[in-house]
Write an enzyme that holds these catalytic residues in place. Structure first.
Site, PDB file in Angstrom:
ATOM      1  N   LYS A 101       0.855  -1.196   0.000  1.00 36.88           N
ATOM      2  CA  LYS A 101       0.000   0.000   0.000  1.00 36.88           C
ATOM      3  C   LYS A 101       0.885   1.238   0.000  1.00 36.88           C
ATOM      4  O   LYS A 101       1.843   1.320   0.764  1.00 36.88           O
ATOM      5  CB  LYS A 101      -0.903   0.013   1.238  1.00 36.88           C
ATOM      6  CG  LYS A 101      -2.034  -0.995   1.153  1.00 36.88           C
ATOM      7  CD  LYS A 101      -2.911  -0.888   2.391  1.00 36.88           C
ATOM      8  CE  LYS A 101      -3.927  -2.000   2.443  1.00 36.88           C
ATOM      9  NZ  LYS A 101      -5.119  -1.790   1.639  1.00 36.88           N
ATOM     10  N   ASP A 134      -5.951 -13.830  10.654  1.00 38.35           N
ATOM     11  CA  ASP A 134      -6.210 -13.216   9.347  1.00 38.35           C
ATOM     12  C   ASP A 134      -5.595 -11.826   9.238  1.00 38.35           C
ATOM     13  O   ASP A 134      -5.128 -11.432   8.172  1.00 38.35           O
ATOM     14  CB  ASP A 134      -7.730 -13.132   9.124  1.00 38.35           C
ATOM     15  CG  ASP A 134      -8.092 -12.564   7.760  1.00 38.35           C
ATOM     16  OD1 ASP A 134      -7.459 -12.964   6.762  1.00 38.35           O
ATOM     17  OD2 ASP A 134      -8.998 -11.707   7.687  1.00 38.35           O
ATOM     18  N   HIS A 164      -0.886  -8.246   8.771  1.00 41.64           N
ATOM     19  CA  HIS A 164      -1.026  -6.833   8.425  1.00 41.64           C
ATOM     20  C   HIS A 164      -0.713  -5.901   9.601  1.00 41.64           C
ATOM     21  O   HIS A 164       0.059  -4.959   9.473  1.00 41.64           O
ATOM     22  CB  HIS A 164      -2.442  -6.525   7.921  1.00 41.64           C
ATOM     23  CG  HIS A 164      -2.865  -7.380   6.766  1.00 41.64           C
ATOM     24  ND1 HIS A 164      -1.991  -7.835   5.816  1.00 41.64           N
ATOM     25  CD2 HIS A 164      -4.080  -7.867   6.407  1.00 41.64           C
ATOM     26  CE1 HIS A 164      -2.656  -8.555   4.912  1.00 41.64           C
ATOM     27  NE2 HIS A 164      -3.923  -8.595   5.254  1.00 41.64           N
TER      28      HIS A 164
HETATM   29  C1  BG6 Z   1      -6.952  -9.663   3.746  1.00 38.40           C
HETATM   30  C2  BG6 Z   1      -7.821 -10.362   4.742  1.00 38.40           C
HETATM   31  O1  BG6 Z   1      -5.619 -10.101   3.858  1.00 38.40           O
HETATM   32  O2  BG6 Z   1      -7.000  -8.257   3.985  1.00 38.40           O
HETATM   33  C3  BG6 Z   1      -9.243  -9.858   4.661  1.00 38.40           C
HETATM   34  O3  BG6 Z   1      -7.791 -11.759   4.504  1.00 38.40           O
HETATM   35  C4  BG6 Z   1      -9.289  -8.360   4.787  1.00 38.40           C
HETATM   36  O4  BG6 Z   1     -10.058 -10.466   5.653  1.00 38.40           O
HETATM   37  C5  BG6 Z   1      -8.290  -7.693   3.833  1.00 38.40           C
HETATM   38  O5  BG6 Z   1     -10.605  -7.917   4.494  1.00 38.40           O
HETATM   39  C6  BG6 Z   1      -8.174  -6.207   4.101  1.00 38.40           C
HETATM   40  O6  BG6 Z   1      -7.410  -5.610   3.085  1.00 38.40           O
HETATM   41  P1  BG6 Z   1      -7.642  -4.108   2.650  1.00 38.40           P
HETATM   42  O7  BG6 Z   1      -6.579  -3.871   1.629  1.00 38.40           O
HETATM   43  O8  BG6 Z   1      -9.025  -4.039   2.098  1.00 38.40           O
HETATM   44  O9  BG6 Z   1      -7.481  -3.280   3.887  1.00 38.40           O
END
Ligand code: BG6
Length: 483
Positions: free
Chosen positions: A183, A236, A241
């Site tokens: 990002k 997840d 993240h």
């Molecule tokens: C993914 C998850 O890795 O990231 C999802 O598996 C989540 O559950 C998504 O919704 C969120 O990504 P972003 O880019 O929409 O913030």
């Protein structure tokens, strides 16, 4: 603003799982955008591989539909451009666990270009794919593989996966994706920290009171019940993240913006993370509401103990951060879609305006989405007579406004796939980093599994379960509003 585009060298990209959700929703639109921007050479080739007996034309039609769904804005690639992109696509019907399709794939690949294999499939298939790539002699020195998350389910399975991949590939050929690192605003975090002198002297426990990392989503789990039943928010979102965001906030400056220099520093942060005490984590599950089913209903399991929300408190035991709590939270079906990092600074040591002066702490908020930007809250004098009254205001910057109205913020996958072709691993996770992340996450999940207390319910459209507030309240702090 016109972005500078440096074309990558010719490549063959094979996408395993090419008719799956991720490939159609993210990978193909990302490639199409890179093609439209002139970054993909005209002789680049994208070969979809999956079990279905589609044929190249039917595959192109499927991708065309996916592009229509993905693009809506004025900055979407033109129809002509999309048609030209579709011409780069080919398709092979392939059995990951058998021999069908492999000779056709071998014949479709060129010998003298970069070769990338994107494993957009469940991790259970990684081993079979790697073995067949080797058996059919498809691995050249210029080969890379891309492994989608989830990379394992816990430390033991991540280790197995790493060991299995290491039997077939060198670590420099393995690209473990965490799309948050692709990002733009996440990369901006590094620019803000390491291209400015302003923040770094204050970036430590002496000056930072606490840090809040929030990734709130409005969507539920949708059609991903099967996946989510085995994961939950901790696996997840937090293990990957949120931890990556935490690493970028907390790491020491690497000596260069280079793969191993970056990953060494992130690894040190993960290893210094404090274990999460059982009382320092709150789980939640969204209820039914607004005509939508509850999390448990979506999973088809009324007694599910899996969480759709998690909030926790941790710390980092090193010289820079000892004493500064890091609060993390993420959940589905919350009030708004917000991803942000808020760094709250301590109060000045002495108030020259007297004890009654109304202080608000300085807070630096880095907004990752939506409306990417930064916001620094500072105290100023309220204008007009009436003595020295203080007021906190926001120095608010939207990157889109600051950088020009016609700026298109590329999707994370655009950057990451091009980095794979270029052979740049800076924004990908190394094996030891992934294992260290699981080593920290596992005990938290074991704690969940050891308790009979189900995750706390929360109303859809809310800020999450009430108990999450206590995590901060008992420290004399509060969560920022989601919204
Ligand atoms: C993914 C998850 O890795 O990231 C999802 O598996 C989540 O559950 C998504 O919704 C969120 O990504 P972003 O880019 O929409 O913030």
């Amino acid at each position: 603003m016109v972005a500078r585009v440096i074309p990558v060298e010719p490549f063959d990209l094979v996408v395993f799982g090419a008719t799956g959700d991720l490939a159609l929703r993210k990978i193909m639109p990302a490639l199409c955008c890179r093609f439209a921007d002139g970054q993909m050479p005209p002789d680049a080739r994208v070969i979809g591989a999956a079990r279905g007996t589609l044929g190249a034309d039917a595959f192109r039609e499927e991708v065309a539909r996916a592009l229509d769904e993905a693009f809506s804005g004025a900055d979407a690639p033109s129809p002509g451009c999309r048609r030209a992109f579709l011409q780069l696509l080919d398709y092979v019907t392939l059995d990951a666990r058998g021999d069908e399709g492999w000779p056709a794939l071998r014949d479709a690949l060129r010998g003298d270009v970069v070769r990338a294999f994107y494993f957009s499939v469940a991790p259970g298939l990684f081993g079979a794919l790697a073995e067949r790539l080797e058996r059919w002699q498809l691995i050249t020195p210029e080969t890379r593989i891309v492994a989608e998350k989830p990379f394992g389910h816990d430390l033991a399975s991540a280790r197995e996966l790493n060991a299995m991949l290491a039997r077939h590939f060198d670590e420099t050929q393995i690209y473990r994706i965490d799309h948050y690192l692709g990002k733009e605003t996440v990369q901006n975090l590094m620019a803000v920290r390491f291209a400015n002198i302003l923040f770094e002297p204050l970036w430590n426990a002496r000056f930072v009171d606490h840090v809040q990392i929030t990734v709130a989503e409005t969507m539920g789990i949708g059609g991903r019940a099967e996946y989510y039943r085995q994961t939950g928010a901790m696996r997840d979102m937090v293990q990957n993240h949120l931890m990556q965001l935490l690493c970028l906030i907390a790491m020491e400056p690497p000596h260069r913006f280079e793969p191993d220099a970056m990953r060494d520093e992130k690894l040190k942060v993960i290893r210094a993370l404090d274990p999460v005490a059982p009382g320092d984590v709150v789980r939640g599950q969204y209820d039914a509401g607004d005509g939508a089913p509850s999390f448990a209903e979506e999973l088809g399991d009324p007694g599910t103990m899996t969480e759709s929300y998690v909030a926790l408190r941790t710390g980092i035991s090193n010289w820079r951060w000892k004493g500064t709590p890091f609060y993390l939270r993420t959940g589905k079906r919350l009030r708004r879609r917000v991803s942000e990092i808020a760094v709250t600074f301590r109060d000045p040591p002495h108030s020259i305006f007297g004890e009654d002066a109304r202080w608000r702490e300085n807070v630096l908020v880095i907004r990752l989405q939506p409306d990417e930007g930064m916001d620094l809250r500072v105290m100023i004098k309220e204008p007009g007579p009436g003595g020295m009254r203080l007021k906190d205001v926001a120095l608010d910057m939207s990157f889109a406004e600051a950088l020009g109205g016609d700026l298109r913020i590329p999707d994370a996958y655009e950057r990451l796939i091009m980095d794979v072709i270029r052979g740049n691993q800076t924004l990908f996770m190394r094996s030891d980093e992934v294992e260290a992340a699981w080593a920290w996450t596992d005990p938290v999940i074991e704690g969940f599994e050891a308790t009979d207390t189900p995750p706390a319910p929360y109303a859809p459209g809310s800020d999450g379960p009430a108990g999450a507030g206590d995590l901060l309240r008992r420290d004399g702090r509060q969560w920022r509003e989601i919204g």
